[in-house]
Design a protein around this motif. Structure first.
Motif, PDB file in Angstrom:
ATOM      1  N   CYS A 509       0.829  -1.206   0.000  1.00  0.00           N
ATOM      2  CA  CYS A 509       0.000   0.000   0.000  1.00  0.00           C
ATOM      3  C   CYS A 509       0.867   1.261   0.000  1.00  0.00           C
ATOM      4  O   CYS A 509       0.501   2.269  -0.611  1.00  0.00           O
ATOM      5  CB  CYS A 509      -0.923   0.006   1.219  1.00  0.00           C
ATOM      6  N   LEU A 513       0.743   4.069  -2.854  1.00  0.00           N
ATOM      7  CA  LEU A 513       0.449   5.450  -2.472  1.00  0.00           C
ATOM      8  C   LEU A 513       1.501   6.409  -3.012  1.00  0.00           C
ATOM      9  O   LEU A 513       1.180   7.500  -3.486  1.00  0.00           O
ATOM     10  CB  LEU A 513       0.368   5.554  -0.945  1.00  0.00           C
ATOM     11  N   LYS A 514       2.773   5.996  -2.964  1.00  0.00           N
ATOM     12  CA  LYS A 514       3.843   6.836  -3.506  1.00  0.00           C
ATOM     13  C   LYS A 514       3.630   7.095  -4.994  1.00  0.00           C
ATOM     14  O   LYS A 514       3.784   8.213  -5.479  1.00  0.00           O
ATOM     15  CB  LYS A 514       5.196   6.170  -3.295  1.00  0.00           C
ATOM     16  N   TYR A 524       1.378  13.800   1.187  1.00  0.00           N
ATOM     17  CA  TYR A 524       0.603  13.050   2.185  1.00  0.00           C
ATOM     18  C   TYR A 524       1.465  12.791   3.411  1.00  0.00           C
ATOM     19  O   TYR A 524       2.691  12.845   3.362  1.00  0.00           O
ATOM     20  CB  TYR A 524       0.109  11.727   1.597  1.00  0.00           C
TER      21      TYR A 524
END
Length: 568
Positions: A509, A513-514, A524
């Motif tokens: 995850c 996300l990166k 973030y």
């Protein structure tokens, strides 16, 4: 005995000189290393002189005559001797060599004798060089370009691999920059003998972002090391300092989705550049030189030496309007400066024009105006995906190139639960698959999947529950069970205790996300749920805890929660 002869077509230039402030013949010298003999660099130099003498637009009553000398690489003694021979024969300027160490020795001679020295080389000396005009972009500006790209890609951990001893000095601003203060940087010096162990070390440390500063002749060995260690998938991003990435054989990397990025200084898509290259190929064919150049590309060094001849000529043209140029009569033995050198170098330093390498402008002999094309390896070829210039910084015109739709090559099973207005469901029989669902989370997920480039399948949790732990069996149900059943580590803390912020976490995850943040363009901050729970309902109060509670409370900046189940 001199190894080459003076070359020029003089015609009637001498008769016309009576109305010119310039002499009918201006001699220039060029010093190339032996490996540059019959190279594109030598070709570009000869072609520039030929073109200036032919069209007579810049110097209507004057012809340029060149003398080329070749020296062994790293042989400063013979380079200095040959430069002094050229000075004795009356050159008004010296061009080259491009080798940083040799170039410094030649410049010391030109500086002592007030002879303009036109260069196209990396110069790490921060001191002002009065009689040097360097077409190579100033290194502090190039470092800014690399910093801008690293910031755009949101790099937090990076390895720098350099080969030459001065490579670390070249890139030191990247390490010292306050913008990179929070970045974890690993620096390693390597050569063909150590590429593989250095790359293996980087792989073991799970560093996926790498800056490469290596010799062009050794690039094939570095690329071979990448293949041997299987460091050629979408997780890795290589940022090369060379301007000539297009000259290397990258066939083995095109279809593995590995990220390779670099700058180039020549915009070969420009129509005027294409016209010059076509004419230069014709000139090449008229000589006895082996075919080295094609109409689709020219190496940066050759383009810079071509532009340096025009910079010198435009400086002469400007000087002619207000001064009379005296012929040089100096010698390394007497160490008496040339009277006309200072005026000439000042006019050359004020030149502004557009050449093969784009816009050219100088400040104290260093190039401060240029444009770099940002290149990215895509599935079928290297493509231009943006630009950088000192005034505006980086402008990425093809953001999708940095997260190619083919990169993920996976289908995500998104396990969810109905919750108005986040996830809702059409009840009609005509709806199948993902079309059954609608709502805020569905809209966000669909947009991200199209931008980033992955497929997904939406499905409800079989028991329609978020997840509660059975106190007797210790097993979870609902969405939590879907996560527990899967083997992939979605989010976990790294074992290192000295990490802070987002760098503390790793897993599928986190990687996803990166990539999404880099593609969409947002920042973030990862924080653990305060109570460390997925979420369970209190049967007495009806209140949820954990992640579910965060969602229901609509915590600021929390867009949606989806739990990834399996990967096909």
């Amino acid at each position: 005995m001199r190894s080459s002869s003076w070359v020029a077509t003089l015609g009637l230039a001498g008769l016309l000189a009576v109305v010119s402030a310039l002499p009918p013949v201006i001699k220039i010298g060029a010093i190339f290393t032996e490996d540059q003999k019959n190279s594109t660099t030598e070709l570009a130099f000869k072609y520039a002189v030929y073109k200036i003498n032919k069209d007579k637009t810049l110097l209507p009553h004057t012809s340029l005559v060149y003398d080329i000398q070749y020296v062994p690489k790293d042989d400063s003694f013979h380079a200095s001797k040959k430069a002094c021979n050229q000075v004795r024969f009356g050159v008004q300027a010296v061009f080259g060599p491009s080798d940083p160490l040799l170039g410094a020795h030649i410049h010391s001679i030109c500086d002592a004798l007030d002879i303009p020295h036109l260069e196209a080389r990396l110069d790490l000396d921060t001191d002002v060089r009065e009689f040097s005009i360097n077409l190579y972009p100033a290194q502090h500006l190039l470092n800014r370009a690399f910093q801008d790209v690293m910031a755009f890609l949101n790099w937090t951990r990076v390895a720098i691999i350099y080969e030459e001893d001065y490579g670390l000095i070249k890139l030191r601003e990247l390490v010292r920059s306050p913008y990179n203060r929070d970045m974890e940087i690993h620096i390693r010096q390597a050569d063909p003998e150590t590429y593989r162990p250095i790359l293996k070390e980087i792989k073991c440390k799970e560093i996926h972002n790498i800056i490469i500063d290596t010799k062009s002749k050794n690039m094939k060995y570095f690329l071979k090391g990448i293949l041997q260690l299987q460091m050629n998938d979408y997780k890795y991003h290589y940022l090369f300092t060379t301007f000539d990435l297009e000259t290397f054989d990258l066939e083995d990397f095109k279809y593995n989705f590995v990220n390779m990025t670099a700058f180039r200084v020549v915009d070969v898509e420009d129509l005027s550049v294409q016209e010059i290259l076509r004419d230069m190929v014709k000139f090449q064919n008229s000589l006895s030189m082996p075919p080295m150049l094609n109409t689709s590309y020219i190496q940066a060094e050759a383009a810079l030496i071509y532009d340096s001849v025009f910079v010198f000529t435009i400086g002469l043209q400007t000087l002619e309007q207000s001064h009379t140029l005296k012929l040089s009569n100096v010698s390394c033995d007497r160490e008496q400066p040339w009277d006309g050198g200072l005026s000439l170098i000042n006019y050359i330093n004020s030149v502004e024009f557009r050449g093969l390498s784009g816009p050219v402008e100088f400040k104290e002999g260093r190039r401060i105006q240029f444009k770099l094309d940002l290149l990215k390896l895509k599935q079928h070829a290297i493509a231009k995906v943006g630009e950088w210039n000192p005034g505006t910084g980086v402008n990425v015109t093809d953001r999708a190139a940095f997260f190619d739709p083919g990169t993920m090559n996976v289908t995500l099973i998104v396990t969810t639960i109905l919750e108005t207005p986040y996830m809702m469901m059409h009840l009609g029989k005509n709806y199948t698959g993902n079309n059954r669902f609608f709502g805020f989370c569905v809209d966000i997920l669909d947009r991200i999947s199209r931008e980033v480039g992955f497929s997904y399948l939406l499905d409800l949790v079989p028991d329609r529950k978020y997840g509660v732990k059975n106190p007797k069996t210790g097993e979870w149900n609902g969405m939590v069970q879907q996560l527990v059943m899967h083997e992939l580590p979605y989010v976990k803390l790294k074992p290192q205790s000295n990490l802070t912020g987002n760098a503390r976490y790793e897993g599928f995850c986190i990687d996803l996300l990166k990539c999404i943040a880099s593609m969409v363009g947002f920042e973030y901050r990862i924080e653990l749920v305060p109570d460390g729970k997925y979420g369970a309902i209190d049967l007495e109060t009806g209140e949820w805890n954990g992640i579910v509670r965060q969602l229901m409370d609509k915590v600021k900046h929390s867009c949606f929660i989806v739990d990834v189940g399996t990967i096909k």
